[in-house]
Design a protein around this motif. Structure first.
Motif, PDB file in Angstrom:
ATOM      1  N   GLY A  12       0.820  -1.207   0.000  1.00 41.38           N
ATOM      2  CA  GLY A  12       0.000   0.000   0.000  1.00 41.38           C
ATOM      3  C   GLY A  12       0.850   1.252   0.000  1.00 41.38           C
ATOM      4  O   GLY A  12       2.036   1.216  -0.342  1.00 41.38           O
ATOM      5  N   PHE A  13       0.253   2.364   0.434  1.00 42.30           N
ATOM      6  CA  PHE A  13       0.913   3.661   0.314  1.00 42.30           C
ATOM      7  C   PHE A  13       2.134   3.788   1.221  1.00 42.30           C
ATOM      8  O   PHE A  13       3.031   4.580   0.957  1.00 42.30           O
ATOM      9  N   SER A  14       2.180   3.024   2.310  1.00 40.59           N
ATOM     10  CA  SER A  14       3.316   3.103   3.223  1.00 40.59           C
ATOM     11  C   SER A  14       3.935   1.725   3.368  1.00 40.59           C
ATOM     12  O   SER A  14       3.228   0.725   3.473  1.00 40.59           O
ATOM     13  N   SER A  15       5.272   1.679   3.362  1.00 42.41           N
ATOM     14  CA  SER A  15       5.968   0.405   3.456  1.00 42.41           C
ATOM     15  C   SER A  15       6.762   0.357   4.756  1.00 42.41           C
ATOM     16  O   SER A  15       6.789   1.317   5.530  1.00 42.41           O
ATOM     17  N   THR A  16       7.406  -0.780   5.007  1.00 43.21           N
ATOM     18  CA  THR A  16       8.297  -0.912   6.146  1.00 43.21           C
ATOM     19  C   THR A  16       9.685  -0.428   5.741  1.00 43.21           C
ATOM     20  O   THR A  16      10.037  -0.463   4.561  1.00 43.21           O
ATOM     21  N   PRO A  17      10.504   0.054   6.687  1.00 44.80           N
ATOM     22  CA  PRO A  17      11.849   0.517   6.321  1.00 44.80           C
ATOM     23  C   PRO A  17      12.684  -0.606   5.715  1.00 44.80           C
ATOM     24  O   PRO A  17      12.443  -1.788   5.974  1.00 44.80           O
ATOM     25  N   PRO A  18      13.708  -0.264   4.919  1.00 42.89           N
ATOM     26  CA  PRO A  18      14.542  -1.292   4.296  1.00 42.89           C
ATOM     27  C   PRO A  18      15.289  -2.163   5.307  1.00 42.89           C
ATOM     28  O   PRO A  18      15.469  -3.356   5.081  1.00 42.89           O
ATOM     29  N   ARG A  19      15.748  -1.574   6.409  1.00 45.18           N
ATOM     30  CA  ARG A  19      16.444  -2.341   7.426  1.00 45.18           C
ATOM     31  C   ARG A  19      15.426  -2.989   8.364  1.00 45.18           C
ATOM     32  O   ARG A  19      14.487  -2.322   8.811  1.00 45.18           O
ATOM     33  N   PRO A  20      15.568  -4.270   8.685  1.00 42.46           N
ATOM     34  CA  PRO A  20      14.632  -4.920   9.601  1.00 42.46           C
ATOM     35  C   PRO A  20      14.526  -4.150  10.917  1.00 42.46           C
ATOM     36  O   PRO A  20      15.546  -3.785  11.520  1.00 42.46           O
ATOM     37  N   SER A  21      13.309  -3.889  11.339  1.00 38.96           N
ATOM     38  CA  SER A  21      13.107  -3.070  12.534  1.00 38.96           C
ATOM     39  C   SER A  21      11.710  -3.294  13.089  1.00 38.96           C
ATOM     40  O   SER A  21      10.847  -3.882  12.439  1.00 38.96           O
ATOM     41  N   VAL A  22      11.506  -2.806  14.305  1.00 41.62           N
ATOM     42  CA  VAL A  22      10.194  -2.848  14.943  1.00 41.62           C
ATOM     43  C   VAL A  22       9.891  -1.452  15.467  1.00 41.62           C
ATOM     44  O   VAL A  22      10.756  -0.796  16.056  1.00 41.62           O
ATOM     45  N   THR A  23       8.678  -0.991  15.220  1.00 38.22           N
ATOM     46  CA  THR A  23       8.277   0.365  15.563  1.00 38.22           C
ATOM     47  C   THR A  23       7.076   0.344  16.483  1.00 38.22           C
ATOM     48  O   THR A  23       6.089  -0.349  16.215  1.00 38.22           O
ATOM     49  N   ASP A  24       7.156   1.094  17.575  1.00 37.55           N
ATOM     50  CA  ASP A  24       5.986   1.328  18.423  1.00 37.55           C
ATOM     51  C   ASP A  24       5.142   2.394  17.731  1.00 37.55           C
ATOM     52  O   ASP A  24       5.664   3.460  17.374  1.00 37.55           O
ATOM     53  N   VAL A  25       3.866   2.126  17.550  1.00 36.05           N
ATOM     54  CA  VAL A  25       3.072   3.031  16.727  1.00 36.05           C
ATOM     55  C   VAL A  25       1.634   3.134  17.223  1.00 36.05           C
ATOM     56  O   VAL A  25       1.088   2.178  17.789  1.00 36.05           O
ATOM     57  N   VAL A  26       1.049   4.302  17.039  1.00 37.36           N
ATOM     58  CA  VAL A  26      -0.382   4.509  17.221  1.00 37.36           C
ATOM     59  C   VAL A  26      -0.945   4.946  15.880  1.00 37.36           C
ATOM     60  O   VAL A  26      -0.516   5.956  15.315  1.00 37.36           O
ATOM     61  N   THR A  27      -1.848   4.145  15.335  1.00 34.59           N
ATOM     62  CA  THR A  27      -2.497   4.463  14.067  1.00 34.59           C
ATOM     63  C   THR A  27      -3.845   5.104  14.357  1.00 34.59           C
ATOM     64  O   THR A  27      -4.680   4.516  15.051  1.00 34.59           O
ATOM     65  N   THR A  28      -4.046   6.310  13.850  1.00 31.92           N
ATOM     66  CA  THR A  28      -5.314   7.014  14.009  1.00 31.92           C
ATOM     67  C   THR A  28      -6.027   7.039  12.669  1.00 31.92           C
ATOM     68  O   THR A  28      -5.430   7.406  11.650  1.00 31.92           O
ATOM     69  N   ILE A  29      -7.284   6.631  12.676  1.00 33.13           N
ATOM     70  CA  ILE A  29      -8.080   6.559  11.441  1.00 33.13           C
ATOM     71  C   ILE A  29      -9.307   7.441  11.593  1.00 33.13           C
ATOM     72  O   ILE A  29     -10.020   7.365  12.599  1.00 33.13           O
ATOM     73  N   GLU A  30      -9.536   8.287  10.586  1.00 36.87           N
ATOM     74  CA  GLU A  30     -10.704   9.170  10.587  1.00 36.87           C
ATOM     75  C   GLU A  30     -11.651   8.737   9.482  1.00 36.87           C
ATOM     76  O   GLU A  30     -11.237   8.532   8.337  1.00 36.87           O
ATOM     77  N   LEU A  31     -12.925   8.592   9.844  1.00 34.57           N
ATOM     78  CA  LEU A  31     -13.966   8.137   8.927  1.00 34.57           C
ATOM     79  C   LEU A  31     -15.169   9.048   9.005  1.00 34.57           C
ATOM     80  O   LEU A  31     -15.402   9.702  10.038  1.00 34.57           O
ATOM     81  N   ASP A  32     -15.964   9.064   7.941  1.00 34.19           N
ATOM     82  CA  ASP A  32     -17.276   9.689   8.033  1.00 34.19           C
ATOM     83  C   ASP A  32     -18.100   8.921   9.054  1.00 34.19           C
ATOM     84  O   ASP A  32     -17.993   7.691   9.173  1.00 34.19           O
ATOM     85  N   ASP A  33     -18.950   9.637   9.783  1.00 32.74           N
ATOM     86  CA  ASP A  33     -19.765   8.988  10.813  1.00 32.74           C
ATOM     87  C   ASP A  33     -20.598   7.840  10.257  1.00 32.74           C
ATOM     88  O   ASP A  33     -20.842   6.857  10.938  1.00 32.74           O
ATOM     89  N   GLY A  34     -21.023   7.946   9.007  1.00 35.94           N
ATOM     90  CA  GLY A  34     -21.870   6.904   8.439  1.00 35.94           C
ATOM     91  C   GLY A  34     -21.115   5.731   7.844  1.00 35.94           C
ATOM     92  O   GLY A  34     -21.736   4.776   7.355  1.00 35.94           O
ATOM     93  N   VAL A  35     -19.772   5.778   7.873  1.00 33.63           N
ATOM     94  CA  VAL A  35     -18.974   4.717   7.264  1.00 33.63           C
ATOM     95  C   VAL A  35     -18.464   3.788   8.361  1.00 33.63           C
ATOM     96  O   VAL A  35     -17.782   4.216   9.283  1.00 33.63           O
ATOM     97  N   PRO A  36     -18.787   2.484   8.291  1.00 31.01           N
ATOM     98  CA  PRO A  36     -18.333   1.562   9.328  1.00 31.01           C
ATOM     99  C   PRO A  36     -16.827   1.321   9.247  1.00 31.01           C
ATOM    100  O   PRO A  36     -16.235   1.419   8.167  1.00 31.01           O
ATOM    101  N   LEU A  37     -16.218   1.032  10.404  1.00 32.76           N
ATOM    102  CA  LEU A  37     -14.797   0.718  10.417  1.00 32.76           C
ATOM    103  C   LEU A  37     -14.524  -0.527   9.600  1.00 32.76           C
ATOM    104  O   LEU A  37     -13.534  -0.608   8.871  1.00 32.76           O
ATOM    105  N   VAL A  38     -15.407  -1.513   9.726  1.00 29.38           N
ATOM    106  CA  VAL A  38     -15.274  -2.761   9.008  1.00 29.38           C
ATOM    107  C   VAL A  38     -16.400  -2.852   7.990  1.00 29.38           C
ATOM    108  O   VAL A  38     -17.574  -2.769   8.330  1.00 29.38           O
ATOM    109  N   GLY A  39     -16.043  -2.984   6.720  1.00 20.99           N
ATOM    110  CA  GLY A  39     -17.026  -3.015   5.656  1.00 20.99           C
ATOM    111  C   GLY A  39     -17.847  -4.297   5.664  1.00 20.99           C
ATOM    112  O   GLY A  39     -17.588  -5.223   6.442  1.00 20.99           O
ATOM    113  N   PRO A  40     -18.832  -4.393   4.780  1.00 14.56           N
ATOM    114  CA  PRO A  40     -19.691  -5.572   4.724  1.00 14.56           C
ATOM    115  C   PRO A  40     -18.910  -6.803   4.288  1.00 14.56           C
ATOM    116  O   PRO A  40     -17.915  -6.707   3.581  1.00 14.56           O
ATOM    117  N   ALA A  41     -19.404  -7.952   4.726  1.00 12.03           N
ATOM    118  CA  ALA A  41     -18.752  -9.223   4.366  1.00 12.03           C
ATOM    119  C   ALA A  41     -18.898  -9.486   2.882  1.00 12.03           C
ATOM    120  O   ALA A  41     -19.856  -9.070   2.258  1.00 12.03           O
TER     121      ALA A  41
END
Length: 214
Positions: free
Chosen positions: A185-214
């Motif tokens: 996707g739009f973001s990849s992992t760094p070239p050197r093997p590593s582990v990152t502590d991360v907080v991912t924040t996602i913004e959605l329209d109120d009417g859009v579910p976090l998880v789409g239909p099956a």
């Protein structure tokens, strides 16, 4: 900066580890401790021929991850990333991966100087995105995917100093750089093997579910 009217934000808190191997298989593992989907692990795997796979523990995680990233194949199977003394033991039906983490990198030490509340804030992620592109080739700290806006706030960074295991019963070989960069996707992992502590924040329209239909 708060969500605009008519939109909401959710957060995923955990760690992301990426490694390559002499077999040519490249792997990105997420270990999410806090999220709207509960705690879970998942793995994105790209074979040497470019075939991209997602290993996820349930259909909800599949739909969530697939809304941001692109795969040629999805596998729903039990997957865990268990803490060991110095890293993780990642296990699923398809994947066995043992990772050993080293000390914080220079970037990791610099990240410690940034107050956690600032480092996790979307405005900070947006401001540091141009720097991340240069310092960690292939990495982005913000993006827009369909109805989503996403920010990745890093609070720690360590080297992966050892990686071993197997995929589909075949040895991964020795640890190697994560090259070529995985095409999930739009973001990849760094070239050197590593582990990152991360907080991912996602913004959605109120009417859009976090998880789409099956």
């Amino acid at each position: 900066m708060s969500a605009a009217a008519g939109r909401r934000r959710v957060s995923f808190r955990g760690r992301i580890a990426g490694t390559g191997s002499t077999s040519g298989v490249r792997i990105v593992v997420g270990r999410w401790e806090e999220s709207p989907l509960g705690s879970f692990a998942d793995a994105m795997v790209e074979r040497p021929d470019g075939h991209r796979m997602l290993i996820a523990p349930n259909p909800d995680v599949v739909r969530f991850v697939a809304a941001t990233y692109v795969f040629d194949e999805v596998r729903v199977e039990p997957i865990t990333a268990t803490k060991t003394g110095t890293g993780w033991a990642v296990r699923s039906d398809s994947l066995e991966l043992d990772l050993e983490f080293g000390r914080p990198t220079l970037l990791g030490r610099l990240l410690r100087l940034v107050p956690r509340r600032v480092a996790e804030a979307p405005w900070w992620c947006a401001a540091t995105d141009p720097i991340a592109r240069v310092v960690m080739r292939g990495v982005r700290t913000k993006g827009v995917i369909g109805e989503r806006r996403e920010w990745y706030g890093a609070t720690g960074h360590r080297k992966v100093v050892a990686a071993s295991g197997s995929f589909e019963g075949t040895s991964l070989g020795a640890m190697a750089d994560v090259l070529p960069a995985p095409r999930f996707g739009f973001s990849s992992t760094p070239p050197r093997p590593s582990v990152t502590d991360v907080v991912t924040t996602i913004e959605l329209d109120d009417g859009v579910p976090l998880v789409g239909p099956a």
